[in-house]
Write a protein that holds these residues in place. Sequence first.
Motif, short mmCIF file in Angstrom:
data_model
loop_
_atom_site.label_atom_id
_atom_site.label_comp_id
_atom_site.label_asym_id
_atom_site.label_seq_id
_atom_site.Cartn_x
_atom_site.Cartn_y
_atom_site.Cartn_z
N UNK A 55 0.85 -1.20 0.00
CA UNK A 55 0.00 0.00 0.00
C UNK A 55 0.88 1.25 0.00
N UNK A 56 0.61 2.21 -0.90
CA UNK A 56 1.45 3.40 -0.98
C UNK A 56 0.95 4.48 -0.03
N UNK A 57 1.78 5.51 0.16
CA UNK A 57 1.47 6.59 1.08
C UNK A 57 0.92 7.83 0.40
N UNK A 132 2.07 -5.08 3.48
CA UNK A 132 3.08 -4.08 3.81
C UNK A 132 2.69 -2.77 3.16
N UNK A 133 3.38 -1.69 3.51
CA UNK A 133 3.09 -0.39 2.93
C UNK A 133 3.92 0.68 3.60
N UNK A 134 3.95 1.86 2.98
CA UNK A 134 4.85 2.93 3.37
C UNK A 134 4.07 4.17 3.77
N UNK A 135 4.48 4.82 4.86
CA UNK A 135 3.91 6.09 5.32
C UNK A 135 2.43 5.91 5.67
N UNK A 136 1.51 6.64 5.04
CA UNK A 136 0.09 6.37 5.28
C UNK A 136 -0.23 4.93 4.94
N UNK A 137 0.42 4.42 3.90
CA UNK A 137 0.26 3.01 3.53
C UNK A 137 0.86 2.06 4.53
N UNK A 138 1.66 2.57 5.49
CA UNK A 138 2.20 1.72 6.54
C UNK A 138 1.22 1.47 7.66
N UNK A 139 0.36 2.47 7.94
CA UNK A 139 -0.71 2.25 8.92
C UNK A 139 -1.91 1.58 8.28
N UNK A 140 -2.03 1.69 6.94
CA UNK A 140 -3.17 1.13 6.22
C UNK A 140 -3.39 -0.35 6.49
N UNK A 141 -2.36 -1.24 6.35
CA UNK A 141 -2.64 -2.66 6.58
C UNK A 141 -3.01 -2.97 8.02
#
Length: 699
Positions: A55-57, A132-141
């Motif tokens: 998931x991207x941020x 997995x994911x980065x930034x906003x996408x890091x809290x997403x999962x």
Amino acid sequence: DGLSAAGFFVVGNITQPGPFQVVVQDWTETEELTKRVWYPQNLAELGARPFVVISHGWTHEYTYYDHIGEHLASYGYVVMSHWNDVGSGNAAGTNSASFSLIANVEHLLAGQSDLFGGVLDGYIDHHHMCWTGHSTGGETPVRAYTRLRSGQIIAAHFDWQDVQLISSICPVAFLNGDQSNPYDVNYHQFVGGADTDASGFAADGYFQPLSIYERSTGNRQLTYIHGAGHEVFHDFYSTEAWPDSLASGPDLVGKAQVHPVMKSYLLAMCEWYLKGNRAGKDFLTRNYAHFHPMGLDDSLVITNEYRDGHYTDKYVVDDFQTNPENTLMSSGAEASYLLIEPEEILMLDFDGSFAYDANQPSNGMTRARFDDDPRCTVFSWGVGGVIYMQVPEDVDMSMYDMLSFRVSMPTRHPQNDSLDMQDFHVFYTDQEMNACYIPVSPFAVISPPYQKDEGGELHICLPTGEYTVEVGGTAFSSETFFEIPGYVPYNTTGTYSFEIPESEECLPVDIFMYDTYGDGWDDGDLTIYNADGDTVAYGTLYFGFGPEPGEGWQNEFVTVRIPIDVLRSCDDQPDLNAPFNLGFSFGMGEEIPGALAIDDIELIKLSPELTVNSVPLVQSHDNILVYPNPASDHLFVQTSGSDFLKSIDISDISGRSLLQVKTDLRQPIDVSGLPDGVYILRVESAGSVSSVRFVRLNQ
């Protein structure tokens, strides 16, 4: 590997591509259902493969993660990076993005016979997923998993048990524990030490990602990379230009150093948690300074943590959560300290300074938000110190394989400048007072935290007299702090008076300047005037000898794991089967002062079995289905084809039979009387005998 017989694993350079050629394809049905997929070219020969979702941020795109997709697919994974509705990158953005994740997973699983010409049809093992994911996408999962786990969302083609691993890359942390909680899924974070966006500022905000990490009760692991900024974790920027990297601090590193770390550790985690490849676990549990993937930049400084999940067969000596008194351990047994001001504290920086304060020893800790309550113990010593813990008599040391605890240096503590970890020991004493002292240094390197912002310094001589100091010139007074030890205590912008007492010579005075958020004092400055109004000293944050400004230091825990077998090599040969006491000693030999924080002191029983969320829903026999898995009260066994069930035997992982059942398919099996743990269910049907693993977990 030491669990059943002597042996070892041979692992290649996992920073390099794997053995399979990779195919990458994009799909756009609507903006909301847009994705990029990587998979092995010979997928049809390999069969169903574990599934990784990225998931991207905010302000990022799904096309930024080729380095992850290419790498994992070359080792036999199907990887999808999807369009994410991140909104404005705030709490609402995390919420909307969690729906994007679930919608795109559902879309791919439901349409695999048609998407990309049906090449993925039947080859996505969605029972073994990593999100997995980065930034906003890091809290997403984490948010999406919380929705599934709590029943707020019901997915048509998968369930929360199918998510075996979540790895958050520099995540934001907008949401509280009711909304964003990993529970007991295997959980990991990458954190950039120089990250100016989500790195743990000394203030209560979205930039404290370790608050999510501390909520995890499953196997959890952390990879903290010194000098890494927020944007070097994705693959968009073609240059290493620091303004694009959201980084501040000394010894900055770029994509060339960070990406091999990401690729190798993600692969190791996926191999262990999705495939059961036990060689991957060593990269997570062993200290980075002693063991890490080959091919990484030798100049990198990385600290890592690992903690076994709550369902592990272990004895908690003290987690400093229950019974939060110094002299009372989690077990209810007593502890004694020969230390300076030991205190069990909430992991929260109270005044936002990242500065040492004896009255606020938790400074530098940014691991609590909302009503989170992560705790540890902090202490210091002068000419030596000891912690002595009485362990209840019914605890048998010989039944365990590993002593585990995590330890860190408190932020900016003055005694850490000369800390010598060579004289840090764990000791074990039996009832006959046979003692065994084990040095910690062979098992872990405990390095100083990343010194992002030491601030500015002025060292001047002031004659006897009265003085005024003015700090101002900035619109950001909440970020601007200073102190003149002995004269003006830690404070923010303003005008303060102080007096230098009579002295025959010029009296040396130290002036320290701090920046809370890492963007400098802007136009701020500090000026000292004498009684006549003359300027006698002037400075800004950038004066002095400290590193570049940054957000402050983060207390970096590292995990120490010491095999119990080491005790058997001690000269006094303590009796491991007898009641015992456990302790820690510091600075006793060299009499060197220091300070530490310690947490999660546990005795661990290792098992070759995978953890609770690493048990697939469907096990080894094609015609046998066991569900739900994990099970709390009842378990159902279903057969297909011409097989019919004859009998079931349930045993623990040592093979000891616990329950025998002869039943028909309409009757559930009552497993509520079994303790939490991993079990083997032996199914005898008309056609064959099959062994199937399941987990009993009181949910």
